[in-house]
Design an enzyme around this catalytic site. Structure first.
Site, PDB file in Angstrom:
ATOM      1  N   GLU A  16      11.557   1.971  -1.939  1.00  0.00           N
ATOM      2  CA  GLU A  16      10.436   1.321  -2.610  1.00  0.00           C
ATOM      3  C   GLU A  16      10.303   1.885  -4.015  1.00  0.00           C
ATOM      4  OE1 GLU A  16       6.593   1.662  -0.721  1.00  0.00           O
ATOM      5  OE2 GLU A  16       5.726   0.224  -2.102  1.00  0.00           O
ATOM      6  N   GLY A  21       4.539  11.442  -2.065  1.00  0.00           N
ATOM      7  CA  GLY A  21       4.125  12.128  -0.840  1.00  0.00           C
ATOM      8  C   GLY A  21       4.988  11.762   0.353  1.00  0.00           C
ATOM      9  N   ALA A  22       5.190  10.462   0.556  1.00  0.00           N
ATOM     10  CA  ALA A  22       5.909  10.020   1.741  1.00  0.00           C
ATOM     11  C   ALA A  22       6.186   8.528   1.641  1.00  0.00           C
ATOM     12  CB  ALA A  22       5.088  10.303   2.997  1.00  0.00           C
ATOM     13  N   MET A  23       7.002   8.027   2.602  1.00  0.00           N
ATOM     14  CA  MET A  23       7.391   6.616   2.561  1.00  0.00           C
ATOM     15  C   MET A  23       7.435   6.038   3.969  1.00  0.00           C
ATOM     16  SD  MET A  23       8.256   4.012   0.792  1.00  0.00           S
ATOM     17  CE  MET A  23       8.497   2.450   1.636  1.00  0.00           C
ATOM     18  N   GLU A  24       6.855   4.837   4.083  1.00  0.00           N
ATOM     19  CA  GLU A  24       6.609   4.220   5.391  1.00  0.00           C
ATOM     20  C   GLU A  24       7.774   3.392   5.939  1.00  0.00           C
ATOM     21  OE1 GLU A  24       5.088   3.321   2.455  1.00  0.00           O
ATOM     22  OE2 GLU A  24       4.800   1.146   2.335  1.00  0.00           O
ATOM     23  N   ASN A  25       9.031   3.721   5.640  1.00  0.00           N
ATOM     24  CA  ASN A  25      10.164   2.965   6.163  1.00  0.00           C
ATOM     25  C   ASN A  25       9.995   2.661   7.647  1.00  0.00           C
ATOM     26  OD1 ASN A  25      11.525   3.751   3.634  1.00  0.00           O
ATOM     27  ND2 ASN A  25      11.572   5.755   4.625  1.00  0.00           N
ATOM     28  N   HIS A  84      -1.641   7.759   6.926  1.00  0.00           N
ATOM     29  CA  HIS A  84      -1.404   6.686   5.941  1.00  0.00           C
ATOM     30  C   HIS A  84      -0.076   5.985   6.219  1.00  0.00           C
ATOM     31  CE1 HIS A  84      -1.722   4.902   1.827  1.00  0.00           C
ATOM     32  NE2 HIS A  84      -0.408   4.897   1.940  1.00  0.00           N
ATOM     33  N   GLU A  85       0.981   6.755   6.348  1.00  0.00           N
ATOM     34  CA  GLU A  85       2.299   6.130   6.548  1.00  0.00           C
ATOM     35  C   GLU A  85       2.355   5.426   7.897  1.00  0.00           C
ATOM     36  OE1 GLU A  85       3.735   6.024   3.841  1.00  0.00           O
ATOM     37  OE2 GLU A  85       2.767   7.743   2.894  1.00  0.00           O
ATOM     38  N   HIS A 130       0.678   2.094   7.747  1.00  0.00           N
ATOM     39  CA  HIS A 130       1.472   1.078   7.047  1.00  0.00           C
ATOM     40  C   HIS A 130       2.309   0.237   8.018  1.00  0.00           C
ATOM     41  CE1 HIS A 130       0.925   1.314   2.760  1.00  0.00           C
ATOM     42  NE2 HIS A 130       1.381   2.544   2.600  1.00  0.00           N
TER      43      HIS A 130
HETATM   44  N1  B3K Z   1       4.698   3.231  -0.296  1.00  0.00           N
HETATM   45  C1  B3K Z   1       5.068   4.547  -0.756  1.00  0.00           C
HETATM   46  C2  B3K Z   1       5.089   4.660  -2.237  1.00  0.00           C
HETATM   47  C3  B3K Z   1       6.394   4.328  -2.840  1.00  0.00           C
HETATM   48  C4  B3K Z   1       6.405   4.631  -4.315  1.00  0.00           C
HETATM   49  C5  B3K Z   1       7.672   4.204  -4.948  1.00  0.00           C
HETATM   50  N2  B3K Z   1       7.777   4.549  -6.326  1.00  0.00           N
HETATM   51  C6  B3K Z   1       4.174   5.600  -0.223  1.00  0.00           C
HETATM   52  C7  B3K Z   1       2.863   5.154   0.285  1.00  0.00           C
HETATM   53  O1  B3K Z   1       2.012   4.685  -0.437  1.00  0.00           O
HETATM   54  O2  B3K Z   1       2.651   5.220   1.459  1.00  0.00           O
HETATM   55 ZN    ZN Z   2       0.911   3.728   1.000  1.00  0.00          ZN
END
Ligand code: B3K
Ligand code: ZN
Length: 880
Positions: free
Chosen positions: A122, A262-266, A298-299, A302
């Protein structure tokens, strides 16, 4: 760089039904094979336009269209696209590219962190992995095979469920993952490394068993339990509060050390900055524990607000981010103290988002244009976006809001949608028209809400007059009135809430009510009001506006004691402090002797002496508004006067309140000594009061305080107490003790990168003279590297963002230093470079001399050579 506009949005010409990926990981390159099963978008005409696939920094080795190998004459390649002409409505494209994760310092796409492979896609990182339609409205079913050296990368992960694995010759092995849910490419993830995991189970509301795994480097396996507990609480809360159930058989989190955010919701495979996973008493503070809990939630949230229902285009980013921040804030409020969480969030919003809204990068919650989407992961999209959701919740009420969210998830499951679609679901479920409300999505800037009162003793009426306005922001000179929900109450002379009956109503209803201010000027009259009341306005901070009401200091002290709304008790204290501090700033500017209004001392003393109050609230109320907030509310920020006035007030308070502070400190330290660490609200509260008391007490320089600080530093069992003691020493005049403690700390924690980040931050934030030299020296420390975003944030970010007197040195050396770092980072990691820049973009806040110095540095960055789109957009907009 080119600007992208929302008004130019077009549906995709082609869709990708299936995506089959194979990664062959090697030490000096990676091969990516992609098979894309594609077709013409059936909603568009039958003609077959040119297909333009996104792709950056890819070395194309081979490409076939329906098994026919293409030659250079069949397609066009640029540095951002591969274009070709399909001849049938359905077709398969197969490509092989070579990429270089081992030298990827931008940490976007596939890259390496501490020896492991990981991804961050992302917003537009997938195009650095393979040729693709890298846009969120193209959703595809993915299968992914990863192959790599068995010894170096025993763990091979991707999205979805594992379906097959095996060994290959040459010491290699492979694993295949299949994700049954359609998803956009930005949710793709891959991890390969030597990782250990903690495993647990969660039984969902329909009794399905889900395997939970958190993967970390082996040495961190003892710091995972708090994140696992947080995950299980999040899953349960989302079922109870939103009716959302998890949908795969396995949910995984992987902690990596080098991560831009911080983190990513893959989907099914969240990748986290290790700072948002690892937490245990000895190494992480209370704040870090709470951040882990919030980010895990949060993640996880998502998975529905973002993944099952995603964004049509990146202008809709707040659709998932604002909503998910609102969801995680409510979760944290339910897990800990609701009022304290609200205070923290509002203080953060007013300091940082309000500054963004008043600066050159101001943009609406749903922006109309951007150059680089990475620059729009902002406080406005996230935090103001969450406030917009909170207002919808306030206007609809809890039940209708839940009906609206159920309808939204049901109606749009599996789709990529817009903020309008979200609001429509809320309208349809509640019957409430949100047409005017939607201006919160399209108009930038922080509204002002001025309130005046008129009491008529004979008519027994009390009228509140509201006037709203909103300052111009880049590209938006005139604004239309917002819908501003104002929750309020009226206090009588004893501090009780009066029953509220508006003119025209048959009977009073409630003592705290929400009025909707929808006009530029609007009045509300309450009847049956026998005596002059005192209004408590914008309870719980019911709208993200700058409210003004001509309270005098005695009235604020009264509200501090009596308001039935906890948030507004704190708010009254903040307003009192702001008035007192602004008076001191004026005295300092006029060269007068500084005199502290003793009412502030009185108010804080009574808080300290009232044993019945929530200790966390007392701690929050003892915290004076920060220098950054005082800067934000200044017309022209006078750096030295703000610092001088605030330090003077702190010193005076410390001396005047020594006794009650010392008593509270000692009592709490005693309890802390006898209590093993617990990461729960009541313990956070005790430690927060203990620690803020200690930081005041040290301002007196008394030997017994030094002794207490050293005792706490050495004997405590947790990082919250230890780091506070260290920070107190670092800001104290006791040079020998400071040096000794810093050295001992670094020696003890040198192998723990996250703890060393704290060590850097504490020093970067010290306002003692010579801050810039200290930071420059620390950049030479073996634990520092510009390649790790956490380190950059901990040292350089903390210096420029928190150490205002040292950063804003009158000779401009702080600005020059920051610009130098931005120029270096621009080549290494554009996203981090662009974020680091923010303090320089605020030049309009300062007097002419500083403005000139700050602008000169922005111009030097602009002239420094080939700029990334990230840095170019921020610098050029700041100078415009
Ligand atoms: N969705 C990601 C953020 C990605 C940022 C990319 N530059 C984290 C979050 O908001 O949960
Ligand atoms: Zn987010």
């Amino acid at each position: 760089s080119k600007t992208i506009y929302l008004k130019d949005y077009r549906a995709p010409d082609y869709l990708i039904d299936e995506t089959h990926l194979t990664f062959e990981l090697f030490e000096d390159h990676t091969l990516v094979h992609a098979q894309l099963v594609m077709r013409r978008n059936p909603e568009l005409s039958a003609e077959l336009p040119v297909l333009s696939l996104d792709g950056q920094q890819l070395e194309l080795l081979r490409i076939t269209l329906d098994d026919r190998e293409l030659t250079a004459a069949d397609y066009q390649l640029s540095d951002s696209h591969l274009t070709l002409q399909p001849t049938q409505a359905s077709f398969v494209i197969d490509s092989t590219v070579r990429i270089h994760p081992e030298s990827n310092t931008a940490l976007e796409g596939l890259y390496k962190s501490s020896g492991m492979f990981c991804t961050q896609c992302e917003a537009e990182g997938f195009r650095k992995i393979t040729y693709y339609l890298d846009r969120p409205d193209v959703m595809s079913k993915f299968t992914t095979t990863v192959s790599g050296d068995k010894q170096k990368y025993p763990i091979l992960l991707s999205n979805g469920n594992p379906i097959a694995s095996g060994s290959e010759e040459g010491g290699r092995h492979w694993a295949t993952w299949e994700d049954p849910f359609k998803k956009p490419a930005y949710l793709f993830a891959l991890v390969a490394g030597d990782l250990w995991c903690v495993e647990d189970k969660f039984t969902t509301l329909s009794s399905r068993e889900v395997t939970l795994r958190i993967y970390v480097e082996p040495e961190n396996i003892d710091k995972v339990q708090h994140a696992m507990d947080s995950l299980k609480k999040s899953m349960k809360w989302d079922e109870e509060v939103y009716g959302r159930e998890y949908d795969l058989d396995i949910f995984m989190i992987v902690a990596v050390n080098d991560f831009n955010m911080g983190a990513m919701e893959n989907k099914g495979l969240n990748i986290f900055n290790s700072s948002c996973v690892l937490a245990r008493a000895e190494t992480a503070t209370d704040a870090a524990h709470q951040r882990v809990e919030a980010v895990v939630a949060h993640e996880y949230f998502h998975n529905w607000s973002g993944n099952r229902v995603t964004c049509r285009d990146w202008f809709q980013l707040s659709l998932k981010e604002g909503f998910t921040v609102f969801r995680d804030a409510e979760f944290s409020a339910d897990m800990n103290s609701r009022t304290v969480k609200r205070i923290e969030d509002v203080a953060y919003l007013r300091t940082h988002q309000f500054a963004e809204d008043a600066g050159p990068m101001a943009h609406p919650v749903r922006p109309d244009a951007y150059m680089e989407i990475s620059n729009f992961y902002t406080l406005t999209i996230y935090e103001k976006g969450s406030e917009v959701l909170r207002m919808i919740h306030t206007l609809l009420g809890n039940q209708a809001f839940r009906k609206g969210s159920d309808l939204y998830f049901e109606r749009h499951d599996g789709q990529a949608v817009t903020c309008d679609d979200f609001v429509k679901a809320m309208e349809d479920a509640s019957g409430i028209d949100l047409t005017q409300f939607k201006r919160w999505y399209t108009q930038a800037g922080t509204p002002r809400l001025a309130v005046s009162e008129a009491f008529d003793a004979t008519a027994r009426t009390y009228t509140l007059n509201f006037t709203q306005s909103c300052p111009a922001t880049p590209g938006q000179s005139d604004k239309l009135p917002f819908v501003i929900p104002v929750e309020l109450g009226l206090l009588d002379a004893r501090g009780n809430d009066l029953p509220l009956r508006l003119q025209g109503e048959a009977a009073a209803s409630g003592t705290s009510r929400v009025l909707s201010v929808t006009e530029a000027q609007q009045s509300f009259t309450f009847v049956d009001i026998a005596e002059q009341p005192l209004p408590s306005l914008l309870r719980g901070f019911s709208a993200p506006v700058k409210l003004s009401f001509p309270y005098d200091r005695d009235q604020l002290m009264f509200l501090m004691q009596h308001d039935s709304d906890g948030f507004n008790r704190w708010e009254a204290g903040q307003q009192l402090s702001v008035q007192v501090l602004q008076e001191l700033i004026g005295q300092q500017q006029r060269g007068e002797a500084l005199v502290l209004d003793q009412r502030l001392v009185t108010a804080l003393r009574s808080l300290l002496q009232d044993g019945r109050l929530d200790q966390a609230m007392v701690a929050e109320m003892l915290s004076l508004p920060g220098e950054a907030y005082l800067t934000e509310i200044s017309e022209v920020a006078d750096v030295e006067a703000i610092h001088g006035a605030r330090e003077f007030a702190r010193q005076q308070l410390a001396e005047a309140l020594f006794e009650p502070l010392w008593q509270r400190y000692q009592a709490n330290r005693e309890v802390s000594k006898g209590t093993p660490y617990v990461a729960e609200a009541e313990h956070f509260a005790r430690r927060s009061l203990q620690n803020i008391a200690l930081s005041y007490l040290m301002l007196t320089g008394k030997p017994e305080v030094l002794a207490a600080t050293l005792e706490q530093y050495e004997a405590c069992d947790n990082m919250t107490e230890r780091l506070t003691a260290l920070a107190v020493l670092v800001n104290s005049p006791f040079e020998a003790e400071r040096g000794k403690a810093l050295e001992a700390f670094a020696e003890h924690f040198k192998d723990n990168a996250l703890v060393m980040d704290q060590w850097f931050s504490v020093q970067a934030a010290s306002t003692l003279p010579g801050g810039l030299q200290r930071v420059q020296a620390l950049m030479q420390h073996p634990a520092f590297t510009l390649k790790n975003p956490n380190k950059v944030r901990a040292l350089i970010g903390a210096f420029a963002g928190q150490n205002l007197v040292n950063f804003h040195l009158a000779d401009g050396s702080g600005y020059r230093f920051l610009a130098d770092q931005v120029i270096t980072l621009n080549a290494l990691n554009p996203q981090i470079a662009s974020r680091l820049l923010a303090p320089l973009t605020r030049w309009r806040k300062y007097a002419a001399a500083r403005q000139a110095l700050m602008k000169a540095e922005l111009e030097r960055i602009l002239a420094s050579g080939e700029l990334s789109a990230d840095v170019y957009e921020v610098v050029s907009k700041s100078l415009a």
